[in-house]
Scaffold this motif. Sequence first.
Motif, short mmCIF file in Angstrom:
data_model
loop_
_atom_site.label_atom_id
_atom_site.label_comp_id
_atom_site.label_asym_id
_atom_site.label_seq_id
_atom_site.Cartn_x
_atom_site.Cartn_y
_atom_site.Cartn_z
N PHE A 195 0.85 -1.20 0.00
CA PHE A 195 0.00 0.00 0.00
C PHE A 195 0.88 1.25 0.00
N PHE A 196 0.60 2.15 -0.93
CA PHE A 196 1.43 3.36 -1.07
C PHE A 196 0.55 4.60 -1.27
N ILE A 197 1.14 5.74 -0.92
CA ILE A 197 0.44 7.02 -1.14
C ILE A 197 1.28 7.87 -2.08
N LEU A 198 0.66 8.33 -3.15
CA LEU A 198 1.28 9.41 -3.91
C LEU A 198 0.66 10.67 -3.34
N ASN A 199 1.48 11.41 -2.63
CA ASN A 199 0.93 12.41 -1.72
C ASN A 199 1.14 13.83 -2.22
N ALA A 200 0.03 14.60 -2.25
CA ALA A 200 0.16 16.03 -2.53
C ALA A 200 -0.79 16.82 -1.63
N HIS A 201 -0.94 16.37 -0.38
CA HIS A 201 -1.81 17.11 0.53
C HIS A 201 -1.23 18.50 0.80
N LYS A 202 -2.16 19.43 0.98
CA LYS A 202 -1.74 20.82 1.16
C LYS A 202 -2.48 21.47 2.32
N VAL A 203 -1.94 22.60 2.77
CA VAL A 203 -2.64 23.37 3.81
C VAL A 203 -2.98 24.76 3.26
N MET A 204 -4.07 25.30 3.77
CA MET A 204 -4.68 26.48 3.16
C MET A 204 -4.04 27.83 3.50
N PRO A 205 -3.73 28.10 4.79
CA PRO A 205 -3.33 29.48 5.12
C PRO A 205 -2.16 30.04 4.29
N PRO A 206 -1.11 29.28 3.98
CA PRO A 206 -0.03 29.88 3.20
C PRO A 206 -0.48 30.35 1.81
N ALA A 207 -1.46 29.67 1.21
CA ALA A 207 -1.94 30.11 -0.10
C ALA A 207 -2.73 31.41 0.04
N MET A 208 -3.45 31.55 1.15
CA MET A 208 -4.17 32.81 1.37
C MET A 208 -3.18 33.94 1.56
N GLU A 209 -2.11 33.66 2.27
CA GLU A 209 -1.08 34.68 2.45
C GLU A 209 -0.42 35.03 1.11
N ALA A 210 -0.23 34.03 0.27
CA ALA A 210 0.38 34.28 -1.04
C ALA A 210 -0.51 35.21 -1.86
N ILE A 211 -1.82 35.04 -1.75
CA ILE A 211 -2.75 35.91 -2.48
C ILE A 211 -2.66 37.34 -1.98
N ILE A 212 -2.59 37.49 -0.68
CA ILE A 212 -2.49 38.85 -0.12
C ILE A 212 -1.20 39.51 -0.60
N LYS A 213 -0.11 38.74 -0.52
CA LYS A 213 1.20 39.30 -0.91
C LYS A 213 1.25 39.62 -2.40
N ASP A 214 0.47 38.87 -3.17
CA ASP A 214 0.38 39.07 -4.61
C ASP A 214 -0.29 40.42 -4.93
N GLY A 215 -0.93 41.00 -3.93
CA GLY A 215 -1.57 42.30 -4.13
C GLY A 215 -2.97 42.22 -4.71
N VAL A 216 -3.60 41.05 -4.65
CA VAL A 216 -4.98 40.96 -5.12
C VAL A 216 -5.85 41.83 -4.22
#
Lengths: 361, 76
Positions: free
Chosen positions: A162-183
């Motif tokens: 049994f194996f996992i191909l894993n790409a789980h993510k967490v949300m807050p850093p993406a929200m911060e990236a959006i803010i920093k992007d100047g949206v």
Amino acid sequence: MKYIDEYRDKEVISKLADMISRSVRKNYTFMEVCGGHTNAIHRFGIASLIPECIRLVSGPGCPVCVTGKSFIDKAIACSKLENSIIATFGDLIRVPGSASSMEKERSLGADIRIVFSALEALEIARLNPEKKIIFLGIGFETTAPGTAVTVKQAEIAGMQNFFILNAHKVMPPAMEAIIKDGVNIDGFICPGHVAAITGSAIFNFIPERYRLGCTVTGFEPVDLMQSILMLIRQNNDNAPKVEIQYNRAVTEMGNALAQKNLSEVFEPCNAYWRGFGIIPVSGLKLRMKYEKFDAENIISSVVTDDEDDPSCICGEILRGVKSPSACPLFGTLCVPENPTGACMVSNEGTCNTWFRYMING
Amino acid sequence: MCLSIPARIMSINDNMAEVSAGGSIFKAGLHLIEDAKPGDYILLHAGFAIQKISEAEATETLKIIEEMNNAMKDTP
Ligand code: SF4
């Protein structure tokens, strides 16, 4: 159905609509981060219930949409291993990789099965000891604890296949990236089910550091309308904070047992997001103790480019900069049955949602 | 894939439950919540109960909306 009907009550909705129109004082742009919210907003026609001075834009919260091409290419490499079975959530199979999709590979004979839960994938592994089962682990804080439980069970059972191909993510850093992007936004409609696990406190940095309001929101029309009202009031009072609208499922500290499972199995890492590139500490990787379940160990390294089709503007859509109507392929070359970009694949993808509800804006 | 739906626990066997939502029956792992009992409402996500739904809070939220509405009506 309990907890649904009351939150779809027309009378309550119209009271909220009335309160909203009496509260607006300027133009507001709010971002719904979660694809589930994007879907609900269109499904319930929320935009038609609120004044035009409120604009709702979609963010990066559809896990299928932010999954890069290289992940799909790796999944396809897994499907080509001898005696392998891929177990995946349904949406992923139509996401285009560099040269193919899992749906195409399946029609060519690869054993790719759709599961509703990671536990189901583990069950397939139990029933097929002579095969390698690779579960495609995507999703945010809501989904990752279930994967964690499954990995722990695989460990206890001593599973070798049994194996996992894993790409789980967490949300807050993406929200911060959006803010920093100047949206340019005036507040976040925060993902209620992520917060059911993490607690609302993970969003505290947003008002503290960036002075933007946040309401953690449920998925029914009353929830969305009440949250919009809360965000308007935060703006009018110039008092950004994290408010929980979705009290019936969310607390400040969240679900401790789920968090414990999550952190036992996963640790933070940098991760690639379609539309953003690498966002620091926005991903989850298996801890060393569980590395033996990492599917990356059983495929030879797949080097592909995460660059998207140059005419697909998924990236700008995921960052809240553009709407699907700005894409020349939208609804013509790119449709849910034959998606060019990942935003057209999942029911929670912005392009897919727009297409299904035929919004021309 | 990311939807979570409210569901009612029908029966529990070890760490797995049968839950009903919108007239269908699903399996739900109970590994992520504590003290689940038949009759409880939970949020079902990708085969797991991820949180219990609080009836008291659900009622409270609706009450608050009503109160806000009354308060606004009183201010011209
Ligand atoms: S419509 Fe298709 S091609 Fe255009 S941005 Fe959306 S997913 Fe990409």
